[in-house]
Design an enzyme around this catalytic site. Structure first.
Site, PDB file in Angstrom:
ATOM      1  N   LYS A 125       0.876  -1.307  -0.047  1.00  0.00           N
ATOM      2  CA  LYS A 125      -0.006   0.003   0.006  1.00  0.00           C
ATOM      3  C   LYS A 125       0.769   1.168  -0.048  1.00  0.00           C
ATOM      4  O   LYS A 125       1.947   1.301   0.685  1.00  0.00           O
ATOM      5  CB  LYS A 125      -0.890  -0.220   1.484  1.00  0.00           C
ATOM      6  CG  LYS A 125      -1.885  -0.923   1.158  1.00  0.00           C
ATOM      7  CD  LYS A 125      -2.667  -0.768   2.371  1.00  0.00           C
ATOM      8  CE  LYS A 125      -3.803  -2.072   2.574  1.00  0.00           C
ATOM      9  NZ  LYS A 125      -4.913  -1.682   1.356  1.00  0.00           N
TER      10      LYS A 125
ATOM     11  N   ARG B 163     -10.590 -11.269  -0.591  1.00  0.00           N
ATOM     12  CA  ARG B 163     -11.322 -12.197  -1.294  1.00  0.00           C
ATOM     13  C   ARG B 163     -10.909 -13.715  -1.313  1.00  0.00           C
ATOM     14  O   ARG B 163     -11.805 -14.460  -1.726  1.00  0.00           O
ATOM     15  CB  ARG B 163     -11.758 -11.374  -2.855  1.00  0.00           C
ATOM     16  CG  ARG B 163     -10.455 -11.411  -3.762  1.00  0.00           C
ATOM     17  CD  ARG B 163     -10.608 -10.442  -4.880  1.00  0.00           C
ATOM     18  NE  ARG B 163     -10.683  -9.129  -4.336  1.00  0.00           N
ATOM     19  CZ  ARG B 163     -10.935  -8.101  -5.120  1.00  0.00           C
ATOM     20  NH1 ARG B 163     -11.173  -8.301  -6.409  1.00  0.00           N
ATOM     21  NH2 ARG B 163     -10.911  -6.886  -4.726  1.00  0.00           N
TER      22      ARG B 163
END
Length: 510
Positions: free
Chosen positions: A284, A358
């Site tokens: 990130k 996910r």
């Protein structure tokens, strides 16, 4: 935890640090104030001039506005706290039920926050029935929350309000007692979820989170199973293992099973539990890491909802799946371009290791599907795209069944959680086609929240009703507190899941 009690005592004679009353904007469109039901005795103490005094002090009746003033002569409580309820109802101000439930809940929360440091407060807000008592109690208990574990003196400034007394309640009435007991059970578990979300990642990892779940399960008669890294490897949980591969803290899959002998339905809740998300190799950017301890908010919500269902003795079987991993970059971390074989047997090409939620959910969804529940609901801080679409206070709801999606949105609205129905456009599925694997974990950039929902749908068993709650926006409040919502972890989705379980137990949900 703040205590909650019912009382029929007169406001003037109750020994407390403060009396909380409600005020609202005049329904006639002028600038006048209306004193809400429940505050009649207090208003009488001011010779019927409470509204006029508050107006002089600048009160407007806006939602969440708090105004403090000295109590009338003869009252044993020294302070009156007037909290705004927004617009007064036009169809009879003498009916407390006419005030919106969420307005009552937020007002109680705002008052409880304003009374930090007090030992006891009497709430004289509109109570027309047991439901109102539960609503106000819930708001007060949530608003009084404070996370103090890491403060030198054990307190985040002032201690939370110690006791809430609901005036106008009926202590001996079964419905009122049940409403208060429900409020206590749900808020205690929701606040436990908040504690988990707020705990720094150096103290909360998959193993310690699993230990918290095990302790709660033992306390409340819930069956628990924890799969460690060896069991996950043996079972072929490639998604959870792949996400956790870069961390020194090994992943876990926790299964919590609450069963009722009278249950006719079975719900499965699946929570994303990334105890810290660095993005992995797809690191990130600066400024996006500081709050990533909250990436386990979905698992916290599922954990809290299962325990609350057990405490309430709901006549429905509820299984919670906590997919726990820490997403870190290292020499052992999953790389962009790697292919993982999931628990379902399907292969996934990992194009971005920061789309990790996910992957852990996919394994847990398939495991949940093997038990053939009547419905599965997953909860996750899944995509920044959902925050761009809905902002910081709404969560998105996707489903493979329109009626079920609508039922969840309505249940969320009923308990005061803001959500919005979102589609699963079939044309976005093609963007996840992979030349190497069965599917890629990334698709088109536009509509990324919907793409994530379509990915998860691939791992739901055939014929099983399923919904996906993307709580990325409201799960962690970085702004100032409001209503009963604190700064930091919010516990979003706990109340929606509990309400779904209640509706299912009552036979009102499918």
């Amino acid at each position: 935890m703040t205590a909650l009690t019912l009382s029929t005592a007169a406001a003037s004679g109750l020994r407390a640090d403060a009396i909380v009353v409600g005020v609202a904007k005049s329904p006639k469109g002028d600038k006048g104030l209306v004193v809400a039901p429940g505050a009649e005795a207090v208003d009488k103490g001011y010779d019927g001039r409470l509204a006029a005094v508050l107006e002089t002090l600048g009160a407007s009746g806006a939602e969440g506005e708090v105004t403090k003033l000295p109590a009338p002569s003869g009252f044993k409580a020294p302070v009156v706290v007037a909290v705004g309820l927004g617009a007064a109802p036009e169809d009879g101000q003498d009916k407390g039920a006419a005030f919106d439930a969420e307005a009552l809940r937020r007002a109680a929360g705002a008052a409880a926050r304003a009374l930090a440091g007090a030992k006891k407060a009497a709430f004289a807000l509109p109570i027309a029935d047991a439901a109102d008592a539960g609503t106000i109690g819930e708001g007060a208990l949530l608003g009084a929350y404070s996370f103090d574990a890491y403060k030198e003196n054990g307190k985040n400034g002032k201690a939370p309000l110690a006791e809430v007394v609901l005036l106008g309640g009926k202590p001996r009435d079964k419905a009122f007692k049940a409403a208060v007991d429900r409020a206590v059970a749900v808020t205690e578990e929701l606040n436990r979820a908040r504690d988990l979300i707020n705990t720094p990642p150096n103290d909360l990892n998959p193993e310690s989170f699993a230990a918290v779940a095990q302790a709660a399960a033992k306390e409340h008669g819930i069956k628990v199973q924890v799969l460690d890294e060896k069991a996950l490897t043996k079972g072929g949980y490639g998604g959870i293992l792949g996400v956790g591969a870069g961390s020194a803290a090994a992943p876990r899959l926790v299964k919590l099973s609450y069963t009722s002998s009278k249950a006719k339905k079975h719900l499965a809740f699946v929570g994303k539990g990334i105890t810290y998300d660095s993005g992995g190799i797809s690191l990130k950017p600066a400024g996006h890491n500081e709050t990533m301890k909250c990436d386990m908010s979905g698992a916290a919500a599922v954990f809290a909802a299962v325990v609350a269902a057990a405490r309430l003795g709901l006549e429905v079987n509820v299984t919670g799946w906590l997919a726990l991993a820490e997403n870190m970059p290292s020499g052992t971390a999953t790389r962009p371009g790697d292919v993982l074989r999931m628990y379902s047997g399907k292969t996934v090409e990992v194009l971005n290791t920061d789309a990790e939620g996910r992957l852990v959910l996919a394994d847990a969804l398939w495991a949940a599907s093997e038990e053939k529940p009547d419905a599965i609901v997953d909860v996750a801080t899944l995509t920044g795209a959902m925050m761009l679409a809905l902002g910081n206070r709404l969560f998105g709801v996707m489903a493979n069944d329109d009626a079920f999606r609508t039922a969840i949105v309505e249940a969320a609205e009923e308990v005061g959680e803001d959500s919005w129905p979102m589609p699963l456009p079939e044309h976005l599925r093609k963007g996840m086609d992979s030349p190497t694997a069965d599917i890629a974990n990334m698709g088109e950039r536009m509509g990324g929240g919907l793409v994530a929902g379509l990915f998860l749908r691939e791992f739901v068993g055939e014929g099983i009703t399923w919904a996906h709650l993307d709580i990325a926006g409201p799960a962690f409040n970085e702004a100032a507190p409001f209503g009963y919502t604190p700064k930091g972890g919010t516990g979003t989705a706990v109340r929606t899941l509990v309400r779904l379980a209640e509706l299912t137990a009552a036979g009102d949900l499918g």
